[in-house]
Design a protein around this motif. Sequence first.
Motif, PDB file in Angstrom:
ATOM      1  N   ASP A 196      15.268  -6.912  10.250  1.00 36.83           N
ATOM      2  CA  ASP A 196      14.974  -5.587  10.385  1.00 36.83           C
ATOM      3  C   ASP A 196      14.893  -4.950   8.939  1.00 36.83           C
ATOM      4  O   ASP A 196      13.683  -4.327   8.436  1.00 36.83           O
ATOM      5  CB  ASP A 196      15.973  -4.477  11.202  1.00 36.83           C
ATOM      6  CG  ASP A 196      16.057  -5.144  12.607  1.00 36.83           C
ATOM      7  OD1 ASP A 196      15.216  -5.730  13.072  1.00 36.83           O
ATOM      8  OD2 ASP A 196      17.032  -4.658  13.271  1.00 36.83           O
ATOM      9  N   GLN A 197      15.823  -5.170   8.072  1.00 36.29           N
ATOM     10  CA  GLN A 197      15.689  -4.673   6.681  1.00 36.29           C
ATOM     11  C   GLN A 197      14.519  -5.324   5.996  1.00 36.29           C
ATOM     12  O   GLN A 197      13.950  -4.635   5.191  1.00 36.29           O
ATOM     13  CB  GLN A 197      17.035  -4.922   6.227  1.00 36.29           C
ATOM     14  CG  GLN A 197      17.921  -3.880   6.738  1.00 36.29           C
ATOM     15  CD  GLN A 197      19.513  -4.300   6.446  1.00 36.29           C
ATOM     16  OE1 GLN A 197      19.879  -5.173   5.487  1.00 36.29           O
ATOM     17  NE2 GLN A 197      20.536  -4.070   7.211  1.00 36.29           N
ATOM     18  N   VAL A 198      14.453  -6.770   6.230  1.00 38.12           N
ATOM     19  CA  VAL A 198      13.346  -7.196   5.452  1.00 38.12           C
ATOM     20  C   VAL A 198      11.893  -6.666   6.073  1.00 38.12           C
ATOM     21  O   VAL A 198      11.119  -6.592   5.053  1.00 38.12           O
ATOM     22  CB  VAL A 198      13.213  -8.766   5.690  1.00 38.12           C
ATOM     23  CG1 VAL A 198      12.116  -9.540   5.358  1.00 38.12           C
ATOM     24  CG2 VAL A 198      14.472  -9.475   5.184  1.00 38.12           C
ATOM     25  N   ALA A 199      11.878  -6.583   7.407  1.00 35.25           N
ATOM     26  CA  ALA A 199      10.694  -5.664   7.858  1.00 35.25           C
ATOM     27  C   ALA A 199      10.345  -4.392   7.141  1.00 35.25           C
ATOM     28  O   ALA A 199       9.300  -4.047   6.924  1.00 35.25           O
ATOM     29  CB  ALA A 199      10.777  -5.748   9.452  1.00 35.25           C
ATOM     30  N   ALA A 200      11.533  -3.612   7.108  1.00 39.20           N
ATOM     31  CA  ALA A 200      11.280  -2.333   6.409  1.00 39.20           C
ATOM     32  C   ALA A 200      10.908  -2.447   5.001  1.00 39.20           C
ATOM     33  O   ALA A 200      10.049  -1.692   4.468  1.00 39.20           O
ATOM     34  CB  ALA A 200      12.652  -1.692   6.410  1.00 39.20           C
ATOM     35  N   LEU A 201      11.509  -3.805   4.181  1.00 40.22           N
ATOM     36  CA  LEU A 201      10.919  -3.778   2.799  1.00 40.22           C
ATOM     37  C   LEU A 201       9.441  -4.154   2.872  1.00 40.22           C
ATOM     38  O   LEU A 201       8.611  -3.657   2.190  1.00 40.22           O
ATOM     39  CB  LEU A 201      11.777  -4.877   2.223  1.00 40.22           C
ATOM     40  CG  LEU A 201      13.300  -4.626   1.716  1.00 40.22           C
ATOM     41  CD1 LEU A 201      14.265  -5.793   1.316  1.00 40.22           C
ATOM     42  CD2 LEU A 201      13.132  -3.669   0.838  1.00 40.22           C
ATOM     43  N   ASN A 202       8.840  -5.266   3.882  1.00 42.29           N
ATOM     44  CA  ASN A 202       7.507  -5.318   3.788  1.00 42.29           C
ATOM     45  C   ASN A 202       6.607  -4.095   4.250  1.00 42.29           C
ATOM     46  O   ASN A 202       5.445  -3.911   3.865  1.00 42.29           O
ATOM     47  CB  ASN A 202       7.327  -6.405   5.084  1.00 42.29           C
ATOM     48  CG  ASN A 202       7.726  -7.777   4.507  1.00 42.29           C
ATOM     49  OD1 ASN A 202       7.134  -8.155   3.621  1.00 42.29           O
ATOM     50  ND2 ASN A 202       8.698  -8.548   5.341  1.00 42.29           N
ATOM     51  N   TRP A 203       7.361  -3.098   5.161  1.00 39.34           N
ATOM     52  CA  TRP A 203       6.509  -1.953   5.379  1.00 39.34           C
ATOM     53  C   TRP A 203       6.570  -1.041   4.190  1.00 39.34           C
ATOM     54  O   TRP A 203       5.359  -0.664   3.835  1.00 39.34           O
ATOM     55  CB  TRP A 203       7.297  -0.964   6.341  1.00 39.34           C
ATOM     56  CG  TRP A 203       6.819   0.468   6.917  1.00 39.34           C
ATOM     57  CD1 TRP A 203       5.927   0.496   8.010  1.00 39.34           C
ATOM     58  CD2 TRP A 203       6.845   1.370   6.265  1.00 39.34           C
ATOM     59  NE1 TRP A 203       5.403   1.808   7.869  1.00 39.34           N
ATOM     60  CE2 TRP A 203       6.132   2.267   6.670  1.00 39.34           C
ATOM     61  CE3 TRP A 203       7.419   2.030   4.934  1.00 39.34           C
ATOM     62  CZ2 TRP A 203       5.830   3.827   6.607  1.00 39.34           C
ATOM     63  CZ3 TRP A 203       7.332   3.358   4.556  1.00 39.34           C
ATOM     64  CH2 TRP A 203       6.764   4.105   5.323  1.00 39.34           C
ATOM     65  N   ILE A 204       7.460  -1.316   3.144  1.00 38.53           N
ATOM     66  CA  ILE A 204       7.203  -0.702   2.072  1.00 38.53           C
ATOM     67  C   ILE A 204       6.181  -1.069   0.973  1.00 38.53           C
ATOM     68  O   ILE A 204       5.456  -0.324   0.496  1.00 38.53           O
ATOM     69  CB  ILE A 204       8.707  -0.443   1.278  1.00 38.53           C
ATOM     70  CG1 ILE A 204       9.541   0.415   2.056  1.00 38.53           C
ATOM     71  CG2 ILE A 204       8.624  -0.039  -0.099  1.00 38.53           C
ATOM     72  CD1 ILE A 204      11.210   0.305   1.442  1.00 38.53           C
ATOM     73  N   GLN A 205       6.335  -2.297   1.189  1.00 45.81           N
ATOM     74  CA  GLN A 205       5.243  -3.099   0.365  1.00 45.81           C
ATOM     75  C   GLN A 205       3.804  -2.592   0.897  1.00 45.81           C
ATOM     76  O   GLN A 205       2.912  -2.525   0.096  1.00 45.81           O
ATOM     77  CB  GLN A 205       5.277  -4.635   0.589  1.00 45.81           C
ATOM     78  CG  GLN A 205       6.357  -5.072  -0.273  1.00 45.81           C
ATOM     79  CD  GLN A 205       6.413  -4.975  -1.793  1.00 45.81           C
ATOM     80  OE1 GLN A 205       5.295  -5.301  -2.264  1.00 45.81           O
ATOM     81  NE2 GLN A 205       7.474  -4.302  -2.410  1.00 45.81           N
ATOM     82  N   ALA A 206       3.527  -2.435   2.202  1.00 40.75           N
ATOM     83  CA  ALA A 206       2.218  -2.073   2.531  1.00 40.75           C
ATOM     84  C   ALA A 206       2.083  -0.620   2.689  1.00 40.75           C
ATOM     85  O   ALA A 206       0.709  -0.153   2.449  1.00 40.75           O
ATOM     86  CB  ALA A 206       2.174  -2.775   3.897  1.00 40.75           C
ATOM     87  N   GLU A 207       3.115   0.215   2.703  1.00 38.05           N
ATOM     88  CA  GLU A 207       2.616   1.763   2.868  1.00 38.05           C
ATOM     89  C   GLU A 207       3.202   2.576   1.869  1.00 38.05           C
ATOM     90  O   GLU A 207       2.851   3.913   1.823  1.00 38.05           O
ATOM     91  CB  GLU A 207       3.350   1.972   4.424  1.00 38.05           C
ATOM     92  CG  GLU A 207       2.968   1.269   5.530  1.00 38.05           C
ATOM     93  CD  GLU A 207       1.383   1.127   5.900  1.00 38.05           C
ATOM     94  OE1 GLU A 207       0.704   1.860   5.252  1.00 38.05           O
ATOM     95  OE2 GLU A 207       1.012   0.616   6.706  1.00 38.05           O
ATOM     96  N   ILE A 208       4.052   2.295   1.137  1.00 38.14           N
ATOM     97  CA  ILE A 208       4.684   3.085   0.174  1.00 38.14           C
ATOM     98  C   ILE A 208       4.011   3.877  -0.752  1.00 38.14           C
ATOM     99  O   ILE A 208       4.225   5.216  -1.294  1.00 38.14           O
ATOM    100  CB  ILE A 208       6.087   2.571  -0.426  1.00 38.14           C
ATOM    101  CG1 ILE A 208       6.975   3.756  -0.992  1.00 38.14           C
ATOM    102  CG2 ILE A 208       5.672   1.867  -1.813  1.00 38.14           C
ATOM    103  CD1 ILE A 208       7.525   4.554   0.650  1.00 38.14           C
ATOM    104  N   SER A 209       2.865   3.299  -1.034  1.00 37.25           N
ATOM    105  CA  SER A 209       1.874   3.789  -2.269  1.00 37.25           C
ATOM    106  C   SER A 209       1.178   5.301  -1.735  1.00 37.25           C
ATOM    107  O   SER A 209       0.915   6.152  -2.120  1.00 37.25           O
ATOM    108  CB  SER A 209       0.888   2.738  -2.342  1.00 37.25           C
ATOM    109  OG  SER A 209      -0.057   2.389  -1.588  1.00 37.25           O
ATOM    110  N   GLN A 210       1.252   5.399  -0.286  1.00 37.92           N
ATOM    111  CA  GLN A 210       0.612   6.583   0.271  1.00 37.92           C
ATOM    112  C   GLN A 210       1.299   7.700  -0.009  1.00 37.92           C
ATOM    113  O   GLN A 210       1.192   9.040   0.234  1.00 37.92           O
ATOM    114  CB  GLN A 210       0.389   6.399   1.759  1.00 37.92           C
ATOM    115  CG  GLN A 210      -0.431   5.036   2.217  1.00 37.92           C
ATOM    116  CD  GLN A 210      -1.804   5.763   1.754  1.00 37.92           C
ATOM    117  OE1 GLN A 210      -2.320   6.865   1.947  1.00 37.92           O
ATOM    118  NE2 GLN A 210      -2.743   4.916   1.046  1.00 37.92           N
ATOM    119  N   PHE A 211       2.918   7.448  -0.079  1.00 34.25           N
ATOM    120  CA  PHE A 211       3.778   8.529  -0.351  1.00 34.25           C
ATOM    121  C   PHE A 211       4.040   8.635  -1.630  1.00 34.25           C
ATOM    122  O   PHE A 211       5.239   9.288  -2.196  1.00 34.25           O
ATOM    123  CB  PHE A 211       5.132   8.262   0.613  1.00 34.25           C
ATOM    124  CG  PHE A 211       4.815   7.992   1.799  1.00 34.25           C
ATOM    125  CD1 PHE A 211       4.928   8.972   2.829  1.00 34.25           C
ATOM    126  CD2 PHE A 211       4.639   6.706   2.352  1.00 34.25           C
ATOM    127  CE1 PHE A 211       4.835   9.030   4.180  1.00 34.25           C
ATOM    128  CE2 PHE A 211       4.238   6.505   3.905  1.00 34.25           C
ATOM    129  CZ  PHE A 211       4.423   7.510   4.778  1.00 34.25           C
TER     130      PHE A 211
END
Length: 557
Positions: A196-211
């Motif tokens: 799960d934590q790896v999936a959250a890190l992958n989400w950050i890679q994909a989405e965090i620039s929007q924030f």
Amino acid sequence: MRLGLKLAAIMSALFVVSACTSVEPAPEPHPDTQRLLSSGPVVGFLSENGAPTWLGLPYAQSTSGDNRWRAPEPTPSRTGLLEALQHPEPCPQIVNRLSTETTGLPVGALYGSEDCLKLDVYAPASAESGADGLPVMMWIHGGSNTWGYASQYDGSKLAQEQDVVVVVVQYRLGPLGFFAHPDIDEGQGANFALLDQVAALNWIQAEISQFGGDPDNVTIFGESAGGQNVAALLASPLASGLFHRAIVQSGFFDSVPLDEARNGDVNSAIPAADRMVEAQGNPDLRALSLQTVFDAYNLGDPRAELPRVIADGVSLPRAGLASAFDSPETFNAVPVITGTNRDEMKLFNALNDDLTRRRFGVLISIRDRAYYDRLSHYQSRLWRILAVDQAAERMQSAGHDQVWAYRFDWDEGGRLLTMNLSEIFGAAHAMEIPFVFNHFDFFGQLDRALFNRSNEDRRDALAASMGAYWANFARDGDPGAAGGPDWPRWSSDAELMRFDAPSPELIEGADSLSALLSDLGSDPALSAAQICRAAQALSNWRDELEDQILSQTDCAA
């Protein structure tokens, strides 16, 4: 590591209810917080201090049904606007006094939803979508890896004051997060919480620039079990390249062998699964009810132990978590801060009936102040040696010198009725968290006594310093002199940063088990019987050290 499992019981006995978990009306969405993610549009709100905030953003699908005990699946696309205005429902866990008022359920009841793989994002007002990104800090909560949730942590002040983007992640807990049964092994390992934590890190890679965050500058940080999870991500090949710095707060660098997690004792996966199947009469483990899964671990105690952080050979090396740090080739060798609190064990000793008395079930008094302090001192030193000295030395010996160490010493808590919290708790386990977040609404009913007007100026100054060091490390990979004196890297003769009010200072560095046992064996404040009593307490905590502890203190039978 059994100590973390007692935390819920301790807080329960202290009638603490986290004010952060109280149910409040959802805030109004703010148009300036609308973002377009790959899954669809979202909108958040502005916190009281003006920080753009998004709560309950899904980073993976529900883990119920066929998704149970499998790697998390990405969230599907949608066209409607998601209003990210409320904290997510916690992952399934057993209710304790930290959650009973919020849930309306009794202690020991099952609470939470398998649709819980969600996170909260806090950004500073300066953050701009698509602009040059700010440092990202992903917080992994503690709670023995059996309880906890995102709403306990408010990252808005850390984000706003230190110009970083804070992400607070939820992950599967207890038997849903760690389960080593061979019948569900599909090559994904046994640490579903780490997946799960790896999936959250992958989400950050994909989405965090929007924030407004920079996906190429991600720091993971966590406390207690969350700190151990940070260490596990450092050792996990699945997390390679997904983060760039790591902070371990009162965590450990150890794991459970796979064979032991499968069939080591009554709460290992195979006997627990047998109880589940017998209770519901269904051999399909993924079709069992949540209640059946958790009841298999109750055994008269809702906090029953179960294997966690498992050396499964997939998410962690089969040889064990600690072994990964023998070479920079076998762990994610990013800059690391690791530290502990000076009085970690006072939180746990406070409700040890051999050490304290309780009036009316809650008012604590210490039986023997001198012994209580000395025992807590040696236990907390052992915690530091395992989590700081040995871990840092192991990394440095392997050629990784980007390691910094600290000790948190703030102990100025006030009084609550007849209890002197400075004496009872001191710089106890978890006490540093409000300072890192600069958010002193954390321990519920204890807050008004711990964090009072008389210590406000000094603790605010310390919180500002700690936040600056943490953020500077996240920004540059070196804490430097952001919040006070320059913080040097760890070495066997180097210094630690000591965090105490009103400002940090450097103290001499290395400690060792041999030095601790030498000091304990000749401690003039303790009788021979008390020395052996303390030695036995240390060995009961760390079974693998029993022979060494008892022999070197002349306490072997």
